[in-house]
Design an enzyme around this catalytic site. Structure first.
Site, mmCIF file in Angstrom:
data_model
loop_
_atom_site.group_PDB
_atom_site.id
_atom_site.type_symbol
_atom_site.label_atom_id
_atom_site.label_comp_id
_atom_site.label_asym_id
_atom_site.label_seq_id
_atom_site.Cartn_x
_atom_site.Cartn_y
_atom_site.Cartn_z
ATOM 1 N N ARG A 1 0.849 -1.369 0.014
ATOM 2 C CA ARG A 1 -0.125 -0.050 -0.048
ATOM 3 C C ARG A 1 0.816 1.052 -0.081
ATOM 4 O O ARG A 1 2.079 1.152 0.337
ATOM 5 C CB ARG A 1 -0.766 -0.049 1.249
ATOM 6 C CG ARG A 1 -2.037 -1.042 1.204
ATOM 7 C CD ARG A 1 -2.959 -0.927 2.356
ATOM 8 N NE ARG A 1 -2.370 -1.222 3.494
ATOM 9 C CZ ARG A 1 -1.828 -0.348 4.394
ATOM 10 N NH1 ARG A 1 -2.234 0.882 4.201
ATOM 11 N NH2 ARG A 1 -1.226 -0.915 5.290
ATOM 12 N N LYS B 1 -8.530 -1.527 1.274
ATOM 13 C CA LYS B 1 -8.518 -0.572 2.598
ATOM 14 C C LYS B 1 -9.253 0.779 2.199
ATOM 15 O O LYS B 1 -9.554 1.168 3.194
ATOM 16 C CB LYS B 1 -6.785 -0.767 2.784
ATOM 17 C CG LYS B 1 -6.258 -1.994 3.356
ATOM 18 C CD LYS B 1 -6.825 -2.223 4.612
ATOM 19 C CE LYS B 1 -5.602 -3.193 5.266
ATOM 20 N NZ LYS B 1 -6.241 -4.415 6.327
ATOM 21 N N SER C 1 -0.030 -5.390 10.407
ATOM 22 C CA SER C 1 0.449 -6.429 9.222
ATOM 23 C C SER C 1 1.460 -7.551 9.627
ATOM 24 O O SER C 1 2.417 -6.826 10.503
ATOM 25 C CB SER C 1 0.731 -5.624 8.136
ATOM 26 O OG SER C 1 0.841 -6.478 6.834
ATOM 27 N N ASP D 1 -9.691 -9.925 8.511
ATOM 28 C CA ASP D 1 -8.913 -8.640 8.385
ATOM 29 C C ASP D 1 -9.847 -7.691 8.911
ATOM 30 O O ASP D 1 -9.439 -6.636 9.912
ATOM 31 C CB ASP D 1 -8.494 -8.527 7.150
ATOM 32 C CG ASP D 1 -7.446 -7.265 7.117
ATOM 33 O OD1 ASP D 1 -6.598 -7.488 7.778
ATOM 34 O OD2 ASP D 1 -7.798 -6.368 6.396
ATOM 35 N N ARG E 1 0.844 -12.461 -2.118
ATOM 36 C CA ARG E 1 -0.439 -12.361 -1.707
ATOM 37 C C ARG E 1 -1.153 -13.335 -2.242
ATOM 38 O O ARG E 1 -1.285 -13.589 -3.464
ATOM 39 C CB ARG E 1 -1.073 -10.962 -1.579
ATOM 40 C CG ARG E 1 -0.445 -10.259 -0.486
ATOM 41 C CD ARG E 1 -1.049 -10.125 0.715
ATOM 42 N NE ARG E 1 -0.288 -9.013 1.997
ATOM 43 C CZ ARG E 1 -0.881 -8.956 2.974
ATOM 44 N NH1 ARG E 1 -2.074 -9.450 3.443
ATOM 45 N NH2 ARG E 1 -0.193 -7.913 3.744
ATOM 46 N N LYS F 1 -3.255 -12.312 12.014
ATOM 47 C CA LYS F 1 -4.682 -12.443 11.997
ATOM 48 C C LYS F 1 -5.111 -13.469 11.184
ATOM 49 O O LYS F 1 -5.949 -14.175 11.446
ATOM 50 C CB LYS F 1 -5.166 -10.749 11.460
ATOM 51 C CG LYS F 1 -4.915 -9.770 12.491
ATOM 52 C CD LYS F 1 -5.519 -8.542 11.953
ATOM 53 C CE LYS F 1 -5.117 -7.887 10.734
ATOM 54 N NZ LYS F 1 -3.503 -7.623 10.704
ATOM 55 N N THR F 2 -4.631 -13.397 10.120
ATOM 56 C CA THR F 2 -5.086 -14.398 8.657
ATOM 57 C C THR F 2 -4.532 -15.615 9.114
ATOM 58 O O THR F 2 -5.547 -16.678 9.301
ATOM 59 C CB THR F 2 -4.502 -13.970 7.363
ATOM 60 O OG1 THR F 2 -4.938 -12.698 7.150
ATOM 61 C CG2 THR F 2 -5.026 -14.895 6.596
ATOM 62 N N HIS G 1 -9.950 -3.489 13.044
ATOM 63 C CA HIS G 1 -8.935 -4.139 12.355
ATOM 64 C C HIS G 1 -8.418 -5.302 13.021
ATOM 65 O O HIS G 1 -7.427 -5.434 13.760
ATOM 66 C CB HIS G 1 -7.571 -3.239 11.943
ATOM 67 C CG HIS G 1 -6.528 -3.733 10.900
ATOM 68 N ND1 HIS G 1 -5.314 -3.764 11.132
ATOM 69 C CD2 HIS G 1 -6.824 -4.430 9.665
ATOM 70 C CE1 HIS G 1 -4.681 -4.273 9.874
ATOM 71 N NE2 HIS G 1 -5.573 -4.686 9.315
HETATM 72 P P1 ATP Z 1 -2.270 -8.424 7.406
HETATM 73 O O1 ATP Z 1 -2.885 -7.332 8.111
HETATM 74 O O2 ATP Z 1 -0.947 -7.622 6.222
HETATM 75 O O3 ATP Z 1 -3.039 -9.152 6.215
HETATM 76 P P2 ATP Z 1 -1.876 -10.380 9.441
HETATM 77 O O4 ATP Z 1 -1.904 -9.872 10.500
HETATM 78 O O5 ATP Z 1 -3.011 -11.212 8.566
HETATM 79 O O6 ATP Z 1 -1.374 -9.369 8.263
HETATM 80 P P3 ATP Z 1 -0.541 -13.033 8.521
HETATM 81 O O7 ATP Z 1 -0.801 -12.938 6.938
HETATM 82 O O8 ATP Z 1 -1.360 -14.044 9.209
HETATM 83 O O9 ATP Z 1 -0.502 -11.550 9.106
HETATM 84 O O10 ATP Z 1 0.979 -13.115 8.669
HETATM 85 C C1 ATP Z 1 1.824 -13.697 9.734
HETATM 86 C C2 ATP Z 1 2.922 -14.322 8.912
HETATM 87 O O11 ATP Z 1 3.806 -14.738 10.192
HETATM 88 C C3 ATP Z 1 2.495 -15.633 8.150
HETATM 89 O O12 ATP Z 1 3.757 -15.659 7.052
HETATM 90 C C4 ATP Z 1 2.816 -16.810 9.296
HETATM 91 O O13 ATP Z 1 3.278 -17.783 8.568
HETATM 92 C C5 ATP Z 1 4.137 -16.187 10.063
HETATM 93 N N1 ATP Z 1 4.161 -16.707 11.359
HETATM 94 C C6 ATP Z 1 5.356 -17.355 12.073
HETATM 95 N N2 ATP Z 1 5.401 -17.656 13.317
HETATM 96 C C7 ATP Z 1 4.054 -17.277 13.459
HETATM 97 C C8 ATP Z 1 3.225 -17.478 14.709
HETATM 98 N N3 ATP Z 1 3.683 -17.964 15.956
HETATM 99 N N4 ATP Z 1 1.951 -16.971 14.794
HETATM 100 C C9 ATP Z 1 1.469 -16.352 13.628
HETATM 101 N N5 ATP Z 1 2.138 -16.256 12.351
HETATM 102 C C10 ATP Z 1 3.317 -16.785 12.390
HETATM 103 MN MN MN Z 2 -4.258 -10.827 7.027
#
Ligand code: ATP
Ligand code: MN
Length: 528
Positions: free
Chosen positions: A55, A196, A233, A252, A317, A237-238, A215
């Site tokens: 972004r 977003k 980020s 999200d 992504r 979360k995902t 969020h």
């Molecule tokens: P965004 O807001 O950008 O979508 P997000 O909060 O959804 O971000 P994720 O896409 O879930 O974040 O990214 C977490 C990343 O960290 C993933 O690549 C995941 O494989 C990695 N990871 C490594 N260890 C952990 C852990 N203990 N818990 C969660 N994720 C982990």
């Molecule tokens: Mn996410």
């Protein structure tokens, strides 16, 4: 569909475009490939490369007028721009669009019929249109018969602003106009801007109706218990919301009404770099499905996605409709949350893998919005770099953080939800010395908290952050629980913890005047 006098975009002054109205998946694959936007991976997804791979928060502006003047918090990412700038750019974009191919999707933002917004998403790129179809709430045939959009997004990446003439910062821009109910964007092909942009609109509108926009991801357990996962980020979360033992509500963005939570979206946008098939089977499968959009994923010689190739960006992504995940909650709505988890990826290795927050600590952590960037992702970053982003989403929150914090505090109090802080970042030392928490342990910690298994466990307080740390969690080795014990050199832990505590205090100064003194008192203390 080509039209002239009856153009569905006539109200924008676009008359002679070649308009595709609500094209489906097959048609969008054909268009995207014909237009050279991407290729079909051998595993099925439409795979594209984009000129920007993330972004552009600094190029987003909000039109300042009578409506927004006193209701938007003009700090940080909320930068005002004149209505005239918007009008001029829109006029130029309208001329640019003449004779071009445009893709229009009529979709909803929000799964709750009472609070959803009908949106008309007009894009120059076919792949954006597929992204939008995947990510937004798809209308039924019935919905489409008398669909009237309330908001319009016009996104033309091929149109570039001239900063000297147009009053933007660069050739890229995302302008939000609350009075005209319109977002216009140019210069960037990163599809995440589409979602977003509308997220920011809901974040502005919903608090007026007493709905808390968040969020966060959300899922629901077998007995209907809803959990929310807030975080910046990369904090998980995902990843963590797609838990095989719980039904996914969304990954999200959600709203919290008087009766429960609802997803803003109809799809997910997962990071896929180094995605591990065993740890994250459901998300991995989406990179093998027809209909998915893969952004900046490199294909190998046989046309298969190479998820370990970060040569275009680390921010690769996958965007897919939520029903590609096997275990989902029908309708993407749930009841009043019973647990709230704040996720942070602490690269200092200081914060506990799981701790319980008091109401004051919840406010403090929510307003602080801490995570850390790891070295290597940006030029010159050799130390873990703390990032404080208020409400765990500063770039998308148009109102004063205090407004969101008060609304959340009220909801949490009314619901009696428990609040947890989970560090998905480093343990056993800071980045470079320790290692990242295993997803398995993080899941076990979260599941213990959500299932009530920690209700009768003894907790101890850490000396600097005063966080309550459980002394026993089923399925998780004892030495993982307390970060101080996980470090070999405990004096080094203390030093690093104090350093982080000072960073928290420094960041919080600008909020102190606006919050209850009790919240400020719950601050970490480096001199403990
Ligand atoms: P965004 O807001 O950008 O979508 P997000 O909060 O959804 O971000 P994720 O896409 O879930 O974040 O990214 C977490 C990343 O960290 C993933 O690549 C995941 O494989 C990695 N990871 C490594 N260890 C952990 C852990 N203990 N818990 C969660 N994720 C982990
Ligand atoms: Mn996410």
């Amino acid at each position: 569909m080509t039209s002239t006098a009856t153009s569905p975009l006539a109200d924008l002054g676009i008359q002679n475009a070649q308009i595709h109205l609500n094209p489906g998946v097959d048609a969008l694959y054909d268009s995207a490939i014909r237009r050279g936007e991407g290729v079909k991976a051998a595993s099925g997804p439409l795979t594209v490369r984009t000129n920007k791979t993330g972004r552009s928060p600094k190029d987003r502006f909000i039109v300042e007028d009578d409506k927004t003047k006193d209701t938007v918090w003009w700090e940080g990412f909320n930068v005002p721009i004149g209505a005239q700038v918007f009008d001029n750019l829109l006029a130029k974009m309208t001329r640019y669009a003449e004779g071009k191919e445009l893709f229009v999707q009529q979709v909803f933002a929000g799964t709750d019929p009472e609070h959803r917004i009908p949106v008309r998403m007009v894009t120059e790129m076919a792949y954006h249109s597929l992204f939008i179809r995947n990510m937004f709430v798809r209308p039924t045939e019935d919905d489409l018969r008398n669909f009237e959009a309330e908001w319009t997004v016009l996104n033309l990446p091929g149109f570039k602003a001239d900063p000297a003439v147009d009053g933007t910062r660069t050739d890229t821009f995302i302008l939000v106009n609350f009075s005209k109910k319109m977002i216009i964007a140019g210069g960037t092909e990163y599809a995440g801007e589409n979602k977003k942009g509308i997220f920011g609109v809901l974040n502005y509108l919903l608090p007026e109706r007493g709905v808390m926009p968040m969020h966060c991801s959300a899922n629901v357990g077998e007995d209907g218990d809803v959990a929310l996962f807030f975080g910046l980020s990369g904090t998980g979360k995902t990843t963590l919301s797609a838990d095989p033992s719980r039904k996914l509500i969304g990954d999200d963005e959600h709203g919290w009404t008087d009766t429960g939570v609802f997803n803003f979206e109809g799809g997910c946008y997962a990071k896929v770099i180094h995605l591990n098939e065993e740890a994250e089977p459901a998300i991995y499968q989406t990179t093998r499905n027809y209909g998915t959009v893969l952004e900046n994923v490199v294909l190998d010689a046989s046309g298969m996605p190479d998820l370990n190739d970060g040569s275009l960006t680390e921010n690769t992504r996958s965007a897919y409709p939520i029903d590609q995940i096997p275990n989902i909650q029908p309708g993407s709505v749930g009841g009043i949350p019973r647990n709230i988890v704040f996720l942070t990826a602490d690269a200092f290795g200081v914060l506990p893998p799981l701790s319980r927050l008091t109401p004051e600590q919840m406010m403090y952590q929510f307003i602080s919005g801490f995570t850390a960037k790891i070295p290597g992702t940006e030029q010159g970053v050799t130390e873990p770099t703390p990032t404080f982003s208020t409400c765990f989403g500063a770039p998308f929150m148009p109102r004063h953080p205090g407004e969101y914090a008060r609304l959340l505090a009220r909801k949490v109090e009314e619901s009696g939800a428990k609040v947890w802080l989970v560090n998905t970042g480093w343990t056993g030392g800071k980045y470079g010395e320790g290692h990242r928490m295993s997803i398995k342990h993080t899941r076990a910690l979260i599941n213990a908290a959500l299932s009530g298994q920690l209700d009768d466990v003894e907790f101890v307080r850490d000396p600097f952050f005063h966080l309550e740390i459980p002394t026993q969690v089923p399925g998780v080795p004892q030495e993982v629980l307390n970060p101080r014990d996980a470090w070999k050199d405990q004096a080094a832990y203390d030093e690093t913890a104090k350093k982080l505590a000072r960073m928290f205090r420094e960041n919080f100064r600008r909020f102190e005047a606006g919050v209850d003194p009790k919240v400020t008192e719950s601050m970490p203390n480096p001199d403990a």
